[in-house]
Design a protein around this motif. Sequence first.
Motif, PDB file in Angstrom:
ATOM      1  N   SER A  43       0.822  -1.210   0.000  1.00  0.00           N
ATOM      2  CA  SER A  43       0.000   0.000   0.000  1.00  0.00           C
ATOM      3  C   SER A  43       0.854   1.256   0.000  1.00  0.00           C
ATOM      4  N   ALA A  44       1.975   1.233   0.730  1.00  0.00           N
ATOM      5  CA  ALA A  44       2.853   2.400   0.766  1.00  0.00           C
ATOM      6  C   ALA A  44       3.407   2.710  -0.624  1.00  0.00           C
ATOM      7  N   LEU A  45       3.775   1.685  -1.361  1.00  0.00           N
ATOM      8  CA  LEU A  45       4.286   1.914  -2.711  1.00  0.00           C
ATOM      9  C   LEU A  45       3.177   2.392  -3.648  1.00  0.00           C
ATOM     10  N   LEU A  46       1.970   1.863  -3.473  1.00  0.00           N
ATOM     11  CA  LEU A  46       0.852   2.305  -4.303  1.00  0.00           C
ATOM     12  C   LEU A  46       0.487   3.754  -4.005  1.00  0.00           C
ATOM     13  N   HIS A  47       0.499   4.158  -2.724  1.00  0.00           N
ATOM     14  CA  HIS A  47       0.223   5.544  -2.353  1.00  0.00           C
ATOM     15  C   HIS A  47       1.266   6.481  -2.951  1.00  0.00           C
ATOM     16  N   ALA A  48       2.491   5.992  -3.120  1.00  0.00           N
ATOM     17  CA  ALA A  48       3.564   6.826  -3.668  1.00  0.00           C
ATOM     18  C   ALA A  48       3.501   6.920  -5.187  1.00  0.00           C
ATOM     19  N   GLY A  49       2.523   6.246  -5.806  1.00  0.00           N
ATOM     20  CA  GLY A  49       2.349   6.342  -7.247  1.00  0.00           C
ATOM     21  C   GLY A  49       3.082   5.294  -8.054  1.00  0.00           C
ATOM     22  N   HIS A  50       3.520   4.220  -7.423  1.00  0.00           N
ATOM     23  CA  HIS A  50       4.253   3.176  -8.127  1.00  0.00           C
ATOM     24  C   HIS A  50       3.372   1.950  -8.314  1.00  0.00           C
ATOM     25  N   ARG A  51       3.729   1.133  -9.290  1.00  0.00           N
ATOM     26  CA  ARG A  51       3.038  -0.136  -9.506  1.00  0.00           C
ATOM     27  C   ARG A  51       3.732  -1.231  -8.695  1.00  0.00           C
ATOM     28  N   VAL A  52       2.965  -2.216  -8.293  1.00  0.00           N
ATOM     29  CA  VAL A  52       3.522  -3.270  -7.454  1.00  0.00           C
ATOM     30  C   VAL A  52       2.727  -4.544  -7.673  1.00  0.00           C
ATOM     31  N   SER A  53       3.407  -5.685  -7.580  1.00  0.00           N
ATOM     32  CA  SER A  53       2.747  -6.984  -7.691  1.00  0.00           C
ATOM     33  C   SER A  53       3.558  -8.008  -6.914  1.00  0.00           C
ATOM     34  N   LEU A  54       2.978  -9.187  -6.772  1.00  0.00           N
ATOM     35  CA  LEU A  54       3.689 -10.311  -6.174  1.00  0.00           C
ATOM     36  C   LEU A  54       4.393 -11.097  -7.274  1.00  0.00           C
ATOM     37  N   SER A  55       5.057 -12.179  -6.886  1.00  0.00           N
ATOM     38  CA  SER A  55       5.736 -13.043  -7.843  1.00  0.00           C
ATOM     39  C   SER A  55       5.456 -14.492  -7.480  1.00  0.00           C
ATOM     40  N   HIS A  56       5.241 -15.322  -8.508  1.00  0.00           N
ATOM     41  CA  HIS A  56       4.992 -16.738  -8.262  1.00  0.00           C
ATOM     42  C   HIS A  56       6.247 -17.461  -7.784  1.00  0.00           C
ATOM     43  N   ALA A  57       7.419 -16.824  -7.969  1.00  0.00           N
ATOM     44  CA  ALA A  57       8.682 -17.491  -7.672  1.00  0.00           C
ATOM     45  C   ALA A  57       9.076 -17.402  -6.208  1.00  0.00           C
ATOM     46  N   CYS A  58       8.448 -16.487  -5.441  1.00  0.00           N
ATOM     47  CA  CYS A  58       8.834 -16.307  -4.044  1.00  0.00           C
ATOM     48  C   CYS A  58       7.639 -15.780  -3.269  1.00  0.00           C
ATOM     49  N   LYS A  59       7.440 -16.310  -2.094  1.00  0.00           N
ATOM     50  CA  LYS A  59       6.248 -15.977  -1.315  1.00  0.00           C
ATOM     51  C   LYS A  59       6.258 -14.539  -0.825  1.00  0.00           C
ATOM     52  N   ASN A  60       7.412 -14.012  -0.449  1.00  0.00           N
ATOM     53  CA  ASN A  60       7.511 -12.659   0.112  1.00  0.00           C
ATOM     54  C   ASN A  60       8.011 -11.643  -0.911  1.00  0.00           C
ATOM     55  N   ALA A  61       7.885 -11.953  -2.187  1.00  0.00           N
ATOM     56  CA  ALA A  61       8.464 -11.107  -3.224  1.00  0.00           C
ATOM     57  C   ALA A  61       7.620  -9.857  -3.458  1.00  0.00           C
ATOM     58  N   ILE A  62       8.299  -8.792  -3.846  1.00  0.00           N
ATOM     59  CA  ILE A  62       7.667  -7.528  -4.226  1.00  0.00           C
ATOM     60  C   ILE A  62       8.270  -7.102  -5.562  1.00  0.00           C
ATOM     61  N   LYS A  63       7.468  -7.164  -6.625  1.00  0.00           N
ATOM     62  CA  LYS A  63       7.876  -6.651  -7.932  1.00  0.00           C
ATOM     63  C   LYS A  63       7.300  -5.247  -8.069  1.00  0.00           C
ATOM     64  N   THR A  64       8.154  -4.283  -8.330  1.00  0.00           N
ATOM     65  CA  THR A  64       7.695  -2.904  -8.411  1.00  0.00           C
ATOM     66  C   THR A  64       8.582  -2.115  -9.364  1.00  0.00           C
ATOM     67  N   ASP A  65       7.978  -1.083  -9.951  1.00  0.00           N
ATOM     68  CA  ASP A  65       8.747  -0.185 -10.804  1.00  0.00           C
ATOM     69  C   ASP A  65       9.345   0.971 -10.013  1.00  0.00           C
ATOM     70  N   ALA A  66       9.194   0.949  -8.699  1.00  0.00           N
ATOM     71  CA  ALA A  66       9.787   1.993  -7.855  1.00  0.00           C
ATOM     72  C   ALA A  66      11.301   1.842  -7.840  1.00  0.00           C
ATOM     73  N   PRO A  67      12.049   2.946  -7.925  1.00  0.00           N
ATOM     74  CA  PRO A  67      13.515   2.854  -7.850  1.00  0.00           C
ATOM     75  C   PRO A  67      13.958   2.479  -6.440  1.00  0.00           C
ATOM     76  N   PRO A  68      15.184   1.988  -6.287  1.00  0.00           N
ATOM     77  CA  PRO A  68      15.656   1.617  -4.944  1.00  0.00           C
ATOM     78  C   PRO A  68      15.569   2.764  -3.948  1.00  0.00           C
ATOM     79  N   ALA A  69      15.770   4.006  -4.397  1.00  0.00           N
ATOM     80  CA  ALA A  69      15.697   5.146  -3.478  1.00  0.00           C
ATOM     81  C   ALA A  69      14.309   5.257  -2.854  1.00  0.00           C
ATOM     82  N   ALA A  70      13.248   5.039  -3.640  1.00  0.00           N
ATOM     83  CA  ALA A  70      11.894   5.115  -3.108  1.00  0.00           C
ATOM     84  C   ALA A  70      11.614   3.960  -2.146  1.00  0.00           C
ATOM     85  N   ILE A  71      12.150   2.787  -2.453  1.00  0.00           N
ATOM     86  CA  ILE A  71      11.937   1.635  -1.568  1.00  0.00           C
ATOM     87  C   ILE A  71      12.588   1.873  -0.217  1.00  0.00           C
TER      88      ILE A  71
END
Length: 609
Positions: A468-496
């Motif tokens: 939710s924090a990444l979505l509020h910041a205007g970035h896209r985010v999704s999970l990954s089938h390859a890892c249970k705790n994964a976060i796929k996002t277009d946010a740059p490392p600085a925003a993370i």
Amino acid sequence: MDLYHFRLCLGLKRPHNDLFRGLTSMDPEAPVTDPAPPEAPAGGPAVGLLPGETVVKEGKASILFPSANEVFYNPVQEFNRDLTCAVITEFAREVLAERGVQLAVPGEKERVVVSLAEEAGGQEGQEGQAEQVEEANGAEEPAVVAAVGEKCELGLRVLEALAASGLRSVRFALEVPGLQSITANDFSAKAAALIGRNAEFNGVGHLLRASCRDASMLMYEMRGKKERYDVIDLDPYGSPACFLDAAVQAVGEGGLLCITCTDMAVMAGNSGETCYSKYGSVSIKAKYCHEMALRIILHSLDQRAAVYQRYIQPLLSVSVDFYVRVFVRVFTGQATVKNSASKQALIYNCVGCGSFHLQRMGRRTSDGKHMKYSAATGPPVGPECEHCGQRHQMGGPLWAEPIHDSAFVQKVLSAVSGNPSRFGTSKRIEGVLSMVTEELEDVPLYYTVDNLSSTIHCNTPPLLQFRSALLHAGHRVSLSHACKNAIKTDAPPAAIWDVMRCWEKMNPVKREKLSATSPAFRILSSEPSLQACFTVRPDANPQSRKRHLTRFQENPQAFWGPKARAKSGGGIASDLQDKRKKFQNKRKNQTSDSSQLKSFPCKKFRQVS
């Protein structure tokens, strides 16, 4: 002599997954009893059992296996075979529709496209369905209908290059419609004879032909445009690297390659130099290692195909259990092959905080009707990480384009969801494919929430709040089938890291315990440039999670993974499981009693009088 040791005597190093990699559910020390003679499947001639043979049933196939105490069948690989049958069925549906052939799948009713999105409005949905029905009724029905178990003259030609018992090929013949022929090949003469008996036992001798050839030589001989196969399945024990060059040449135009890799230790970063020698890419240790393994094998396939002016189009790429499985189509086109360099990328991974950056190998720009190609500029990072000050590791090159075709995956998902009784692992297939459709296509690799919080030594934020924090910041985010705790996002490392700094302010870390040179100290020393909002948003929870689909299956039984190779001089070691149990958690369950630390003499100890 059993089939496994017969291969070892011939010097073969890659027995097949389905036959040798698994773990039997039978006790290896239990006495062997002669099973009752089974009934042959309907439509098949009666084939008697040889002494010591047993029958294994999976899907619609009944397979004869040699001695049950010496040859192992892995039930975990049923998901692999079920998924392959589903993918080939949808691939055949697309290809044969152009030839005027319609597939008749048992148990399949009217095709309904399954969408994970919530139903938008009753009337609009009904109107859309009505239009689809009208279009379907108005279309001309194909003149040819292909059913399972029947030979289709306009159908697909399939090759299973490493067939062993022929289980997979028999299932293709019994469960996939629209096939013209199936070639089940194995280098062992004993395995080829077993394949022939299994074909007769299941009544598919008119479709399935056993072959006793070297897999690479067989594919090299079928490179002619009129001799190529429509589908090639490679599922070896370990790495398929030595078969890839022949496979990309022997598959037809727009044909399907189905490839399994079980050498995950190599592809996940334990042996970067070995990975480079096999796949032309350096693997590194990172949390995203499973998706990196998928992109490494796709890079290797595209690189080998480009040598022959061919290129790949990934349909589906999954990382499950202890292996990765990719389904790609191969096309020919000199102009498109020029895009190959811009599809590959090097990766710079920080050893301190885990931030990563991708550097494309090439650059292409459109100039009206023409495409201009040039060298890429870089690197994208400096000598030290801007967040924690640590050095970077460089890995790759790897495939940087999408690893799935969303439209094709949606078709497979719809077919499996609409006919759940077709496969034994339908629920798991539905869960995995649902997550695949939710992944961000244009975002390679991922972060893990537990690794981010571990870097700065703070409590782990709940997954929904972090998303939710990444979505509020205007970035896209999704999970990954390859890892249970994964976060796929277009946010740059600085925003993370800004989001993690804001979380740390709500859950403070004892700064006095942090070393001045640690990544945590360097990251927390900077103030966040944005104020993260951790209020949970409704769209933060994906549909696959809301519906509680089977996304990450628990291990079905102890020691369920790939089995070690047998020794060349004898049978299966009886104390293999005891040895595994002895060394399991040897570093976690440490004893404090000094008398129990060592009960055996040291290697360098020499007793004197």
